[in-house]
Enzyme design. Structure first.
Site, PDB file in Angstrom:
ATOM      1  CD  GLU A 199      11.473  -0.927 -11.556  1.00 61.00           C
ATOM      2  OE1 GLU A 199      11.722  -1.780 -10.693  1.00 61.00           O
ATOM      3  OE2 GLU A 199      11.835   0.256 -11.457  1.00 61.00           O
ATOM      4  CE1 TYR A 255      11.760  -2.654  -2.682  1.00 59.48           C
ATOM      5  CE2 TYR A 255      12.107  -3.865  -0.657  1.00 59.48           C
ATOM      6  CZ  TYR A 255      12.499  -2.881  -1.545  1.00 59.48           C
ATOM      7  OH  TYR A 255      13.630  -2.147  -1.302  1.00 59.48           O
ATOM      8  CB  SER A 256       9.499  -3.119  -6.565  1.00 61.62           C
ATOM      9  OG  SER A 256       9.275  -2.156  -5.564  1.00 61.62           O
ATOM     10  CB  THR A 299      -0.964   0.000   1.203  1.00 65.24           C
ATOM     11  OG1 THR A 299      -0.178  -0.046   2.403  1.00 65.24           O
ATOM     12  CG2 THR A 299      -1.912  -1.176   1.164  1.00 65.24           C
ATOM     13  CD1 TRP A 300       5.195   4.345  -0.879  1.00 64.77           C
ATOM     14  CD2 TRP A 300       6.345   3.131  -2.379  1.00 64.77           C
ATOM     15  NE1 TRP A 300       6.265   5.103  -1.313  1.00 64.77           N
ATOM     16  CE2 TRP A 300       6.973   4.392  -2.220  1.00 64.77           C
ATOM     17  CE3 TRP A 300       6.903   2.211  -3.261  1.00 64.77           C
ATOM     18  CZ2 TRP A 300       8.137   4.741  -2.934  1.00 64.77           C
ATOM     19  CZ3 TRP A 300       8.051   2.551  -3.960  1.00 64.77           C
ATOM     20  CH2 TRP A 300       8.660   3.814  -3.792  1.00 64.77           C
ATOM     21  CD  GLN A 337      -3.331  -0.234 -10.611  1.00 64.77           C
ATOM     22  OE1 GLN A 337      -3.078  -0.133  -9.420  1.00 64.77           O
ATOM     23  NE2 GLN A 337      -2.858   0.625 -11.494  1.00 64.77           N
ATOM     24  CE1 TYR A 369       6.585   2.327   1.937  1.00 62.71           C
ATOM     25  CE2 TYR A 369       4.851   0.778   2.427  1.00 62.71           C
ATOM     26  CZ  TYR A 369       6.167   1.044   2.099  1.00 62.71           C
ATOM     27  OH  TYR A 369       7.045   0.000   1.925  1.00 62.71           O
ATOM     28  CD  GLN A 418       8.382  -5.507   2.372  1.00 62.90           C
ATOM     29  OE1 GLN A 418       8.605  -4.312   2.309  1.00 62.90           O
ATOM     30  NE2 GLN A 418       7.256  -6.000   2.854  1.00 62.90           N
ATOM     31  CG  ASP A 421       4.166  -4.354   3.413  1.00 61.65           C
ATOM     32  OD1 ASP A 421       4.640  -4.736   4.498  1.00 61.65           O
ATOM     33  OD2 ASP A 421       4.711  -3.475   2.706  1.00 61.65           O
TER      34      ASP A 421
HETATM   35  N1  LIG Z   1      10.707  -2.462   2.166  1.00 61.26           N
HETATM   36  C1  LIG Z   1      10.889  -1.517   1.291  1.00 61.26           C
HETATM   37  O1  LIG Z   1      11.859  -0.736   1.359  1.00 61.26           O
HETATM   38  C2  LIG Z   1       9.897  -1.371   0.157  1.00 61.26           C
HETATM   39  C3  LIG Z   1      10.222  -0.572  -0.959  1.00 61.26           C
HETATM   40  C4  LIG Z   1       9.281  -0.486  -2.000  1.00 61.26           C
HETATM   41  C5  LIG Z   1       8.074  -1.166  -1.899  1.00 61.26           C
HETATM   42  N2  LIG Z   1       7.776  -1.895  -0.783  1.00 61.26           N
HETATM   43  C6  LIG Z   1       6.482  -2.590  -0.637  1.00 61.26           C
HETATM   44  O2  LIG Z   1       6.239  -3.369  -1.786  1.00 61.26           O
HETATM   45  C7  LIG Z   1       4.994  -2.983  -2.395  1.00 61.26           C
HETATM   46  C8  LIG Z   1       5.071  -3.205  -3.896  1.00 61.26           C
HETATM   47  O3  LIG Z   1       6.098  -2.454  -4.475  1.00 61.26           O
HETATM   48  P1  LIG Z   1       5.853  -1.237  -5.495  1.00 61.26           P
HETATM   49  O4  LIG Z   1       4.571  -0.580  -5.147  1.00 61.26           O
HETATM   50  O5  LIG Z   1       7.121  -0.502  -5.521  1.00 61.26           O
HETATM   51  O6  LIG Z   1       5.832  -1.856  -6.901  1.00 61.26           O
HETATM   52  P2  LIG Z   1       5.073  -2.831  -7.866  1.00 61.26           P
HETATM   53  O7  LIG Z   1       4.254  -3.842  -7.180  1.00 61.26           O
HETATM   54  O8  LIG Z   1       6.161  -3.287  -8.765  1.00 61.26           O
HETATM   55  O9  LIG Z   1       4.148  -1.818  -8.675  1.00 61.26           O
HETATM   56  C9  LIG Z   1       2.988  -1.267  -8.134  1.00 61.26           C
HETATM   57  C10 LIG Z   1       2.402  -0.253  -9.095  1.00 61.26           C
HETATM   58  O10 LIG Z   1       2.227  -0.823 -10.388  1.00 61.26           O
HETATM   59  C11 LIG Z   1       1.012  -0.387 -10.958  1.00 61.26           C
HETATM   60  N3  LIG Z   1       0.186  -1.602 -11.104  1.00 61.26           N
HETATM   61  C12 LIG Z   1      -0.015  -2.585 -10.187  1.00 61.26           C
HETATM   62  N4  LIG Z   1      -0.780  -3.561 -10.687  1.00 61.26           N
HETATM   63  C13 LIG Z   1      -1.058  -3.215 -11.960  1.00 61.26           C
HETATM   64  C14 LIG Z   1      -1.811  -3.830 -13.001  1.00 61.26           C
HETATM   65  N5  LIG Z   1      -2.394  -4.998 -12.820  1.00 61.26           N
HETATM   66  N6  LIG Z   1      -1.879  -3.181 -14.189  1.00 61.26           N
HETATM   67  C15 LIG Z   1      -1.267  -1.998 -14.380  1.00 61.26           C
HETATM   68  N7  LIG Z   1      -0.553  -1.372 -13.437  1.00 61.26           N
HETATM   69  C16 LIG Z   1      -0.442  -1.962 -12.234  1.00 61.26           C
HETATM   70  C17 LIG Z   1       0.408   0.630  -9.990  1.00 61.26           C
HETATM   71  O11 LIG Z   1       0.959   1.924 -10.309  1.00 61.26           O
HETATM   72  P3  LIG Z   1       0.162   3.035 -11.128  1.00 61.26           P
HETATM   73  O12 LIG Z   1      -1.248   2.991 -10.686  1.00 61.26           O
HETATM   74  O13 LIG Z   1       0.892   4.286 -10.774  1.00 61.26           O
HETATM   75  O14 LIG Z   1       0.360   2.672 -12.554  1.00 61.26           O
HETATM   76  C18 LIG Z   1       1.008   0.194  -8.668  1.00 61.26           C
HETATM   77  O15 LIG Z   1       1.075   1.221  -7.711  1.00 61.26           O
HETATM   78  C19 LIG Z   1       4.809  -1.522  -1.924  1.00 61.26           C
HETATM   79  O16 LIG Z   1       3.467  -1.098  -2.028  1.00 61.26           O
HETATM   80  C20 LIG Z   1       5.286  -1.635  -0.498  1.00 61.26           C
HETATM   81  O17 LIG Z   1       4.285  -2.208   0.327  1.00 61.26           O
HETATM   82  C21 LIG Z   1       8.691  -2.021   0.223  1.00 61.26           C
END
Ligand SMILES: NC(=O)c1ccc[n+]([C@@H]2O[C@H](COP(=O)([O-])OP(=O)(O)OC[C@H]3O[C@@H](n4cnc5c(N)ncnc54)[C@H](OP(=O)(O)O)[C@@H]3O)[C@@H](O)[C@H]2O)c1
Length: 329
Positions: free
Chosen positions: A223, A219-220, A20-21, A301, A59, A190, A54
């Site tokens: 991307e 995570y991510s 939920t970032w 999404q 965030y 993580q 998470d």
């Molecule tokens: N521990 C750490 O340091 C750390 C760092 C980063 C993240 N995290 C955690 O990991 C989670 C996931 O990482 P993340 O948010 O960086 O990246 P991610 O999961 O790679 O990407 C999420 C983003 O992708 C887009 N998206 C997601 N599903 C989609 C779909 N089905 N179709 C099209 N676009 C889609 C959305 O952005 P748009 O709506 O903007 O397109 C969404 O906000 C975070 O929310 C957080 O909880 C932890």
């Protein structure tokens, strides 16, 4: 759908979690959101079997935790595996500046006092009496400042008190994982883990974690949406010089990695799935027992990503996708 363990905590959960970032809003994630839609997105996740939610205080500077707390009012708490984080704060200054977020200086503080205050504040914002997993968000570059023994002891005490059920650490080295395990029971790390990264850029913490019975949550993986099919070879990226843009097809190979999905159109046909679902399914195959954490802003999404829970990727296809990624180097 088979559940995965979270280390030795006794908690079991499906492999896909929701981050939920983005829901927290702010300039780092491209702006604020409609909170009612965010609440609906979290509810949809749990309904679809994405039970690990998470969040983190940083965030949206508390906003994500507040929105998750609102969503939890409409969800059976026992269905949710809830994780949040500690160790980043802006209540006071410390010697370790983490970063400035939307004008607020955020510091690292892994002292026992700070961790305990973080947890009390998070429980209040989330409207719950316990966290399922508490992660230390970013580690201190100086263990003399915040001894690891003190950090882990504070978390173990919170566990004895029933305020947390499992201990996690994020953005760790192999040595730190061993350190956490020396002083207490580390259940999960993580780490940034993206299938499109070349082997030498993938987190080196995963093998030692596995050897010590510590789970990994990646995570991510998408991307931040680039691997969902949003970036094609024709997509143009703004460059430093005003008014100029570079199509993905002429970027250096490293940047072109985000377009690697264009080779897998036949696979989305074969599995009758979207690119996001295929990439999530691939990520889950990269390491045995891997938890995958995808962010999402909207119910649409979430519904898309949840489709990955039912994809059974053939081993041969997973190997081919890994080769395709490694070939772009
Ligand atoms: N521990 C750490 O340091 C750390 C760092 C980063 C993240 N995290 C955690 O990991 C989670 C996931 O990482 P993340 O948010 O960086 O990246 P991610 O999961 O790679 O990407 C999420 C983003 O992708 C887009 N998206 C997601 N599903 C989609 C779909 N089905 N179709 C099209 N676009 C889609 C959305 O952005 P748009 O709506 O903007 O397109 C969404 O906000 C975070 O929310 C957080 O909880 C932890």
């Amino acid at each position: 759908m088979e559940n995965l363990n979270i280390g030795r905590s006794g908690i079991e959960v499906p492999f896909l979690g929701m981050g939920t970032w983005a829901i927290g809003g702010g300039s780092l994630v491209g702006g604020d959101n409609d909170d009612a839609l965010s609440v609906k997105a979290i509810q949809t996740a749990v309904e679809q079997g994405i039970r690990w939610i998470d969040t983190a205080p940083i965030y949206g500077l508390y906003h994500s935790e507040t929105v998750v707390g609102e969503a939890l009012k409409h969800i059976d708490r026992d269905k949710v595996v809830l994780s949040t984080k500690c160790g980043l704060e802006w209540r006071h200054e410390t010697p370790v500046l983490h970063k400035v977020v939307d004008g607020t200086a955020v510091y690292r503080d892994l002292s026992a006092q700070s961790i305990i205050e973080d947890v009390e504040d998070s429980l209040r914002r989330l409207g719950t009496d316990h966290l399922d997993v508490l992660y230390t968000h970013w580690q201190s570059p100086d263990l003399g400042l915040y001894p690891l023994e003190e950090t882990v002891e504070a978390m173990m005490k919170l566990k004895e008190q029933g305020k947390i059920r499992a201990i996690g650490a994020s953005n760790v080295t192999a040595d730190l994982i061993r350190g956490y395990c020396r002083y207490g029971q580390l259940d999960v790390i993580q780490e940034k883990y993206r299938p499109a990264d070349p082997p030498h850029r993938k987190s080196s913490s995963c093998p030692p974690a596995g050897e010590l019975g510590v789970s990994v949550q990646a995570y991510s993986p998408l991307e931040q949406g680039l691997l969902t099919g949003k970036v094609t070879m024709e997509t143009t990226f703004p460059r430093a010089a005003p008014g100029t843009a570079t199509p993905a097809s002429s970027l250096p190979a490293g940047s072109r990695r985000w377009t690697c999905w264009h080779k897998w159109d036949d696979l989305t046909g074969k599995y009758d799935c979207t690119m996001a679902q295929l990439v999530i399914a691939l990520t889950a195959r990269m390491i045995p027992g891997l938890h995958v954490l995808c962010g999402a802003r909207t119910p649409e999404q979430v519904l898309d990503n949840a489709g990955a829970l039912s994809i059974k990727l053939d081993g041969a296809d997973a190997v081919r996708m890994k080769w395709d990624v490694d070939a772009i180097s």
